[in-house]
Enzyme design. Sequence first.
Site, PDB file in Angstrom:
ATOM      1  N   GLU A 109       5.366  -3.770  11.875  1.00  0.00           N
ATOM      2  CA  GLU A 109       3.965  -3.379  11.853  1.00  0.00           C
ATOM      3  C   GLU A 109       3.225  -4.410  11.025  1.00  0.00           C
ATOM      4  OE1 GLU A 109       0.699  -1.148   9.860  1.00  0.00           O
ATOM      5  OE2 GLU A 109       2.546   0.022   9.612  1.00  0.00           O
ATOM      6  N   ASN A 152       0.796  -1.231   0.000  1.00  0.00           N
ATOM      7  CA  ASN A 152       0.000   0.000   0.000  1.00  0.00           C
ATOM      8  C   ASN A 152       0.829   1.283   0.000  1.00  0.00           C
ATOM      9  OD1 ASN A 152       0.809  -0.447   2.600  1.00  0.00           O
ATOM     10  ND2 ASN A 152      -1.239  -0.394   3.495  1.00  0.00           N
ATOM     11  N   CYS A 160      -3.297  -0.324   6.864  1.00  0.00           N
ATOM     12  CA  CYS A 160      -3.268  -0.994   8.177  1.00  0.00           C
ATOM     13  C   CYS A 160      -4.102  -0.204   9.169  1.00  0.00           C
ATOM     14  CB  CYS A 160      -1.840  -1.075   8.701  1.00  0.00           C
ATOM     15  SG  CYS A 160      -0.732  -1.871   7.557  1.00  0.00           S
TER      16      CYS A 160
HETATM   17  O1  G3P Z   1      -0.912   0.512   6.041  1.00  0.00           O
HETATM   18  C1  G3P Z   1       0.263   1.135   6.348  1.00  0.00           C
HETATM   19  C2  G3P Z   1       0.160   2.040   7.538  1.00  0.00           C
HETATM   20  O2  G3P Z   1       1.434   2.403   7.936  1.00  0.00           O
HETATM   21  C3  G3P Z   1      -0.834   3.154   7.376  1.00  0.00           C
HETATM   22  O3  G3P Z   1      -0.339   4.410   7.114  1.00  0.00           O
HETATM   23  O4  G3P Z   1      -0.505   6.826   6.679  1.00  0.00           O
HETATM   24  O5  G3P Z   1      -2.313   5.330   5.883  1.00  0.00           O
HETATM   25  O6  G3P Z   1      -2.076   5.784   8.289  1.00  0.00           O
HETATM   26  P1  G3P Z   1      -1.358   5.657   6.981  1.00  0.00           P
END
Ligand code: G3P
Length: 490
Positions: A265, A170, A299
């Site tokens: 993570e 992603n 995530c």
């Molecule tokens: O899915 C990866 C995670 O690190 C989300 O990042 O910036 O979408 O909250 P963000």
Amino acid sequence: KDGVYKFYFDGEWRKSSSGKTVPIINPTTRETHFRVARSCTQEEVKKIVETSKAVQKSWAKTPLWKRAELLHKAAAILKEHKAPIAECLVKEIAKPAKDAVTEVVRSGDLVSYCAEEGVRILGEGQFLVSDSFPGNERTKYCLTSKVTFTISAFPTGCVRESHLPIPPFNYPVNLAVSKIAPALIAGNSLVLKPPTQGAVAALHMVHCFHLAGFPKGLISCVTGKGSEIGDFLTMHPGINCISFTGGDTGIAISKKAGMVPLQMELGGKDGCIILEDADLDLAAANIVKGGFSYSGQRCTAVKVVLVMESVANTLVEKVQAKVAKLSVGRPEDDCDITPVVTESSANFIEGLVMDAKEKGATCCQEYKREGNLIWPLLLDNVRPDMRIAWEEPFGPVLPVIRINSVEEGINHCNASNFGLQGCVFTRDINKAILISDAMETGTVQINSAPARGPDHFPFQGLKDSGIGSQGITNSINMMTKTKSTVINLP
Ligand code: G3P
């Protein structure tokens, strides 16, 4: 010339001696768009690690301000090349066009911030005297500083073996630089293993570091199947630090890695608790943004809404109205909802929807799918016996569970094996703080959707969501070691 992207080692782009390639399928057309070298041989990886180790020694001696200067240069080059890199993100992972550009710009900013933060925190140390501890005279002076003698591996592209494949496709650029930049400013050398979907964008990003003029061999990037070299890389005795973002492969890595610092993570099931006194317009806007941005493939996406029964009808109506306005289609057209990354992801998401429907969930929109494209769907009246109450769809499908007490919402979140983030919507700050304290997650957002950024904030997951804490400062600290020198006075 042969249409295959090479891997990067010792300042050069190289063909793998295996000669094999991996196709990168465009999620929108479902046709092969790029090809990357299919993993180096174990011999090649061995050579990469040995070279990295030698180069790291001189890099760690390079003055901090010079390391920072190179990072600032790389950040500027990255931003200059935002258009072609964003184009790769559109084709490889179907990221909406504008979000793809945002990812690259955010990455450049992250690299610059790392350089600035690094010169500050690595430029400081401690001075301690011995007589504050019982039984000691003032005969020992202790000086500490942050040092590095490490090679870090970032195998960000491994795939879950047993479930839905959720590599960190992603953010192939941003999640890579969030590991690379702290490592470099701290004086590490590194081996990057990008995700397969997103590998070409990552290779372009690596090329920006190449253009900035980092020493040869300091940065290496190997592509291909994580399953073929992942274990070899993570268990190699020359690797002193591992930072991983992805699925439950991370749990396997942590068992094999040995005594090296780990930062991981590994996903989340972020709950959004809505109290009776919440601003429901604000909550609805955040649920849609948090649940459906990049088609839910984050995530930190809102993955379950837990709303007090008394306000549930009003909230669901507001969310439904906003979902109806989401555009659905091609990433090139900058649609809100774009095809999910692979066909197997789409099948997995569909399985969760069918299970919920069969068990009595209410579909607020008609379920619709064409290829990898799934229309946004709100599932109301979800109950704990449905898979979607617990599993991450990583797609544009959001379950709503109606609750009769705040405790019920907190208990549901805490019963999850994940503990990344959560959020609570209420006008009562005291209640919000108490709920935050009670939630077993790395972060709780009050009156906003979960999110990793801004990128200097600490970012961490509890339970199966990960180990260690990320964010620029924490990552720099994690990638250094404390060294003490004690002066013993006569
Ligand atoms: O899915 C990866 C995670 O690190 C989300 O990042 O910036 O979408 O909250 P963000």
